[in-house]
Scaffold this motif. Structure first.
Motif, mmCIF file in Angstrom:
data_model
loop_
_atom_site.group_PDB
_atom_site.id
_atom_site.type_symbol
_atom_site.label_atom_id
_atom_site.label_comp_id
_atom_site.label_asym_id
_atom_site.label_seq_id
_atom_site.Cartn_x
_atom_site.Cartn_y
_atom_site.Cartn_z
ATOM 1 N N ALA A 1 0.832 -1.209 0.000
ATOM 2 C CA ALA A 1 0.000 0.000 0.000
ATOM 3 C C ALA A 1 0.862 1.252 0.000
ATOM 4 C CB ALA A 1 -0.929 -0.007 1.208
ATOM 5 N N GLY A 2 1.872 1.287 0.848
ATOM 6 C CA GLY A 2 2.726 2.469 0.938
ATOM 7 C C GLY A 2 3.446 2.777 -0.362
ATOM 8 N N ALA A 3 3.896 1.747 -1.049
ATOM 9 C CA ALA A 3 4.598 1.954 -2.315
ATOM 10 C C ALA A 3 3.670 2.461 -3.407
ATOM 11 C CB ALA A 3 5.257 0.656 -2.763
ATOM 12 N N ASN A 4 2.361 2.281 -3.207
ATOM 13 C CA ASN A 4 1.375 2.733 -4.182
ATOM 14 C C ASN A 4 0.569 3.930 -3.674
ATOM 15 O OD1 ASN A 4 1.236 0.747 -6.633
ATOM 16 N ND2 ASN A 4 1.606 -0.525 -4.840
ATOM 17 N N ARG A 5 1.160 4.694 -2.765
ATOM 18 C CA ARG A 5 0.561 5.925 -2.250
ATOM 19 C C ARG A 5 -0.792 5.693 -1.597
ATOM 20 N NH1 ARG A 5 2.935 7.257 -7.159
ATOM 21 N NH2 ARG A 5 4.814 8.528 -6.914
ATOM 22 N N CYS A 6 -0.904 4.568 -0.908
ATOM 23 C CA CYS A 6 -2.104 4.246 -0.144
ATOM 24 C C CYS A 6 -1.728 4.054 1.319
ATOM 25 C CB CYS A 6 -2.762 2.969 -0.669
ATOM 26 S SG CYS A 6 -3.405 3.083 -2.349
ATOM 27 N N ARG A 7 -2.733 3.948 2.160
ATOM 28 C CA ARG A 7 -2.524 3.644 3.575
ATOM 29 C C ARG A 7 -3.327 2.402 3.919
ATOM 30 N NH1 ARG A 7 -1.237 8.280 6.678
ATOM 31 N NH2 ARG A 7 -1.212 6.908 8.494
ATOM 32 N N SER A 8 -2.759 1.545 4.747
ATOM 33 C CA SER A 8 -3.428 0.318 5.164
ATOM 34 C C SER A 8 -3.606 0.322 6.677
ATOM 35 C CB SER A 8 -2.597 -0.901 4.743
ATOM 36 O OG SER A 8 -3.152 -2.095 5.258
ATOM 37 N N VAL A 9 -4.813 0.011 7.117
ATOM 38 C CA VAL A 9 -5.121 -0.050 8.548
ATOM 39 C C VAL A 9 -5.707 -1.427 8.839
ATOM 40 C CG1 VAL A 9 -6.413 0.954 10.458
ATOM 41 C CG2 VAL A 9 -5.571 2.423 8.604
ATOM 42 N N TRP A 10 -5.016 -2.198 9.659
ATOM 43 C CA TRP A 10 -5.409 -3.578 9.953
ATOM 44 C C TRP A 10 -6.258 -3.636 11.207
ATOM 45 C CZ3 TRP A 10 -1.934 -7.469 12.857
ATOM 46 C CH2 TRP A 10 -2.524 -8.740 12.866
ATOM 47 N N ALA A 11 -7.408 -4.288 11.099
ATOM 48 C CA ALA A 11 -8.271 -4.550 12.251
ATOM 49 C C ALA A 11 -8.180 -6.044 12.550
ATOM 50 C CB ALA A 11 -9.707 -4.134 11.958
ATOM 51 N N LYS A 12 -7.273 -6.423 13.421
ATOM 52 C CA LYS A 12 -7.000 -7.833 13.679
ATOM 53 C C LYS A 12 -8.244 -8.584 14.117
ATOM 54 C CE LYS A 12 -4.142 -10.925 16.484
ATOM 55 N NZ LYS A 12 -3.061 -11.029 17.502
ATOM 56 N N GLU A 13 -9.017 -7.973 15.001
ATOM 57 C CA GLU A 13 -10.185 -8.651 15.544
ATOM 58 C C GLU A 13 -11.270 -8.891 14.495
ATOM 59 O OE1 GLU A 13 -10.709 -4.244 15.890
ATOM 60 O OE2 GLU A 13 -9.106 -5.711 16.273
ATOM 61 N N LEU A 14 -11.239 -8.139 13.396
ATOM 62 C CA LEU A 14 -12.234 -8.277 12.339
ATOM 63 C C LEU A 14 -11.732 -9.122 11.172
ATOM 64 C CD1 LEU A 14 -13.638 -4.627 12.228
ATOM 65 C CD2 LEU A 14 -14.555 -6.614 13.441
ATOM 66 N N GLY A 15 -10.440 -9.405 11.143
ATOM 67 C CA GLY A 15 -9.894 -10.271 10.112
ATOM 68 C C GLY A 15 -9.682 -9.620 8.765
ATOM 69 N N PHE A 16 -9.582 -8.293 8.732
ATOM 70 C CA PHE A 16 -9.309 -7.626 7.454
ATOM 71 C C PHE A 16 -8.583 -6.312 7.707
ATOM 72 C CE2 PHE A 16 -13.607 -6.064 8.585
ATOM 73 C CZ PHE A 16 -13.412 -4.692 8.528
ATOM 74 N N ALA A 17 -8.023 -5.767 6.631
ATOM 75 C CA ALA A 17 -7.418 -4.441 6.655
ATOM 76 C C ALA A 17 -8.179 -3.561 5.683
ATOM 77 C CB ALA A 17 -5.944 -4.501 6.267
ATOM 78 N N THR A 18 -8.227 -2.277 5.979
ATOM 79 C CA THR A 18 -8.825 -1.306 5.076
ATOM 80 C C THR A 18 -7.705 -0.533 4.400
ATOM 81 O OG1 THR A 18 -10.782 -1.063 6.483
ATOM 82 C CG2 THR A 18 -10.367 0.676 4.873
ATOM 83 N N VAL A 19 -7.712 -0.536 3.085
ATOM 84 C CA VAL A 19 -6.719 0.208 2.309
ATOM 85 C C VAL A 19 -7.393 1.461 1.776
ATOM 86 C CG1 VAL A 19 -5.087 0.158 0.392
ATOM 87 C CG2 VAL A 19 -5.580 -1.940 1.672
ATOM 88 N N VAL A 20 -6.778 2.616 2.020
ATOM 89 C CA VAL A 20 -7.327 3.903 1.607
ATOM 90 C C VAL A 20 -6.437 4.490 0.519
ATOM 91 C CG1 VAL A 20 -8.028 6.211 2.352
ATOM 92 C CG2 VAL A 20 -8.222 4.276 3.932
ATOM 93 N N GLY A 21 -7.045 4.936 -0.572
ATOM 94 C CA GLY A 21 -6.282 5.525 -1.665
ATOM 95 C C GLY A 21 -7.183 5.855 -2.837
ATOM 96 N N PHE A 22 -6.585 6.347 -3.911
ATOM 97 C CA PHE A 22 -7.328 6.604 -5.138
ATOM 98 C C PHE A 22 -7.484 5.294 -5.901
ATOM 99 C CE2 PHE A 22 -5.907 10.758 -3.889
ATOM 100 C CZ PHE A 22 -6.945 11.596 -4.271
ATOM 101 N N GLN A 23 -8.544 5.191 -6.698
ATOM 102 C CA GLN A 23 -8.932 3.911 -7.259
ATOM 103 C C GLN A 23 -7.842 3.208 -8.063
ATOM 104 O OE1 GLN A 23 -11.928 2.496 -6.322
ATOM 105 N NE2 GLN A 23 -10.776 0.727 -7.077
ATOM 106 N N PRO A 24 -7.103 3.872 -8.948
ATOM 107 C CA PRO A 24 -6.038 3.147 -9.672
ATOM 108 C C PRO A 24 -5.005 2.545 -8.730
ATOM 109 C CG PRO A 24 -6.488 5.248 -10.728
ATOM 110 C CD PRO A 24 -7.214 5.274 -9.416
ATOM 111 N N ASP A 25 -4.723 3.246 -7.634
ATOM 112 C CA ASP A 25 -3.753 2.751 -6.663
ATOM 113 C C ASP A 25 -4.313 1.577 -5.868
ATOM 114 O OD1 ASP A 25 -2.091 4.827 -7.498
ATOM 115 O OD2 ASP A 25 -2.997 6.213 -6.072
ATOM 116 N N LEU A 26 -5.597 1.634 -5.541
ATOM 117 C CA LEU A 26 -6.234 0.514 -4.843
ATOM 118 C C LEU A 26 -6.214 -0.742 -5.709
ATOM 119 C CD1 LEU A 26 -9.359 2.255 -3.250
ATOM 120 C CD2 LEU A 26 -7.217 1.635 -2.122
#
Length: 231
Positions: A75-100
């Motif tokens: 995510a960082g290399a593609n100008r996005c941010r990743s936030v992991w929610a361990k208890e939920l079993g997924f991460a949310t990646v935030v960015g512009f659509q081509p980068d996502l």
């Protein structure tokens, strides 16, 4: 374009030869980074008001912390941010659509490559005959993530430098900086209480093996994707 990238990455994941995989995919990050740059310049030129979006990526057991770390560096290399929610079993990646799109494609492919390399390395025991496979594999994946992050960032910087030289009008850096700020602000709005945590790696052999596997991992797709399909 994304369908072609997926097909190339699938072939890279299925081969048993590191050289073949690298020939199919060592500039994928550079290609996707350049695609992102072109999209950013186009949006800026048209006065687009596009805002960052978010997507969820599953992070499964085992070794979920190391997998989340791999997603974070992609995510960082593609100008996005990743936030992991361990208890939920997924991460949310935030960015512009081509980068996502780039993050999802590359993370999935690299996780397949890392897992295959890890399984080929086999199990491990200590001198007393007790299993240390879990610590070996955790360290393997953590090291793989660190090294892959270095390779991805270098490819992104190379694509950015090339694009800046080609455009030559001073637009690129301000446009990319503005998008980076937008992603950061969107992430902080969605997740106002983010906590950073390090991933543990206690097995030296696993760390060395993971780094070696990352050096062999395939990142190339640019030449194949940009080739004229009629050729």
């Amino acid at each position: 374009m994304l369908d072609k990238v997926r097909a190339l990455l699938a072939k890279a994941e299925s081969t048993e030869f590191a050289e073949e995989a690298e020939a199919l995919t060592a500039k994928a990050q550079e290609f996707m980074a350049r695609h992102s740059i072109d999209e950013a310049l186009l949006a800026a030129g048209e006065g687009s008001r596009e805002q960052p979006a978010g997507c969820r990526v599953g992070i499964d057991n085992p070794y979920e912390a190391a997998k989340a770390s791999l997603l974070d560096v992609v995510a960082g290399a593609n100008r996005c941010r990743s936030v992991w929610a361990k208890e939920l079993g997924f991460a949310t990646v935030v960015g512009f659509q081509p980068d996502l799109d780039a993050v999802e494609l590359l993370y999935t492919s690299l996780l397949v490559q890392a897992t295959a390399a890890m399984m080929r390395a086999g199990s491990r025991q200590d001198r007393a005959g007790r299993s240390r496979t879990r610590s070996f594999r955790q360290s393997f994946l953590a090291s793989f993530a660190v090294r892959i992050g270095e390779r991805l960032m270098a490819a992104t910087e190379q694509a950015s430098e090339q694009a800046a030289a080609e455009t030559g009008d001073g637009r690129l850096l301000p446009v990319l900086a503005a998008r980076t700020d937008s992603v950061r602000e969107a992430t902080e709005t969605m997740f106002p209480e983010i906590i950073s945590r390090a991933v543990s790696a206690t097995d030296g052999e696993g760390w060395a093996s993971g780094r070696a596997a990352a050096d062999l991992a395939s990142l190339h797709t640019r030449e194949e994707v940009t080739a004229d399909p009629r050729g």
